[in-house]
Design an enzyme around this catalytic site. Structure first.
Site, short mmCIF file in Angstrom:
data_model
loop_
_atom_site.label_atom_id
_atom_site.label_comp_id
_atom_site.label_asym_id
_atom_site.label_seq_id
_atom_site.Cartn_x
_atom_site.Cartn_y
_atom_site.Cartn_z
N SER A 85 31.92 -2.71 -10.43
CA SER A 85 30.69 -2.02 -10.10
C SER A 85 30.20 -1.22 -11.28
O SER A 85 30.44 -0.04 -11.39
CB SER A 85 30.89 -1.15 -8.88
OG SER A 85 31.12 -2.01 -7.78
N CYS A 86 29.51 -1.92 -12.15
CA CYS A 86 29.01 -1.29 -13.36
C CYS A 86 27.65 -0.69 -13.06
O CYS A 86 26.63 -1.31 -13.28
CB CYS A 86 28.91 -2.32 -14.47
SG CYS A 86 30.45 -3.22 -14.71
#
Lengths: 206, 96
Positions: free
Chosen positions: A114-115
């Site tokens: 989850s950038c």
């Protein structure tokens, strides 16, 4: 089947126990202090919020030159604004903006982990980290957008930006029509976190 | 499969569901901010953990829980950098 329902609670307790134990040991070792974690999280919760992203979007709407610079070199353009210190720190240096235009809609996902662009959008909503959302958004973005309340015309091109460790994408939504006389504050109210992720439009009813 | 209902509202504001998740987040970030490891290294560990979860057959893998992977990744980098095995740092104290 019943074990599937009881399991997560055990696992939840196990992860919670691990993290509390780890923090205690690190404090004991003198690596951190008992205040460290609270300070770091409080800073993020108070400063790294969607408020920063809203300011960036409104400036892009009201200053075409800024938008051009933002798309060319996002961190440099953001540095022009009066935003909290630390914007250039964890995650900030990799920010990349894309702008919606008539006929082109951008959407941000991260297929691996989850950038998320924390400094401008805050911490990610829980569903963003769901593998089902990520996988489906990459595969069938038009269907997913329609499901979340954003049906797009067939001739609108959808560009999906896959964030990574070195590129944290966020979206500059289109300025809603009829807002020519709005003040900056009124414009900011139209910008939502979802619109900056490309899963909603600015000014869309929530 | 439908998306989570909070997906369609701004109510999906960034939040932690539990205090331990908040602490896990802060701990990973703090250790990186104070130079114990580069943030990219934590990210790589997280990506690896999530990648192996995704590659595992659905029948054999655990239910998706993002912060479980976060905790596991944190344990990996803490171990790799020997943060728990390094000598105890003592604050100089003239009273002892």
């Amino acid at each position: 089947v019943s074990s599937q329902f009881s399991y997560p609670e055990d696992r939840e307790q196990s992860s919670a126990a691990k993290i509390y134990a780890l923090e205690s040991l690190l404090i004991e070792k003198g690596v951190i202090t008992p205040q460290t974690v609270d300070k770091v999280v409080a800073y993020f919760e108070s400063e790294m919020t969607p408020h920063n992203g809203k300011k960036i979007v409104v400036r892009s709407w009201t200053d075409p030159g800024f938008l051009t610079r933002l798309l060319a070199d996002t961190p440099a353009a953001i540095a022009e604004l009066d935003l909290p210190d630390g914007m250039a720190g964890a995650e900030g240096e990799h920010l990349r903006a894309v702008a919606n235009t008539p006929g082109v809609h951008n959407m941000v996902i991260c297929t691996l982990c989850s950038c998320f662009p924390w400094p401008v959008l805050g911490l990610p909503p829980y569903w963003y980290k769901d593998p089902v959302f990520r996988a489906r958004a990459a595969r069938e973005p038009r269907t997913v957008l329609a499901e979340v309340g954003l049906p797009l015309p067939d001739d609108t091109e959808i560009r999906v930006w896959d964030s990574s460790g070195t590129a944290r994408w966020f979206v500059i939504p289109e300025r809603p029509s009829g807002t020519e006389d709005f003040t900056d504050e009124q414009l900011m109210d139209l910008v939502t976190t979802e619109s900056m992720m490309g899963v909603a439009l600015a000014g869309a009813p929530s | 499969m439908k998306l989570h209902e909070t997906c369609t509202t701004d109510q999906a504001a960034p939040q932690f569901e539990h205090e331990w998740q908040r602490r896990a987040f802060g701990l990973a970030l703090a250790l990186s901010e104070f130079g114990h490891y580069p943030w990219e290294e934590f990210q790589r560990a997280l990506i690896e953990r999530i990648g192996s979860w995704q590659d595992a057959p659905e029948s054999s893998r655990e239910k998706w829980e993002y912060y479980d992977h976060w905790v596991a990744a944190l344990q990996t980098v803490v171990d790799d950098h020997g943060l728990l095995t390094a000598p105890v740092t003592t604050v100089p104290d003239s009273h002892h």
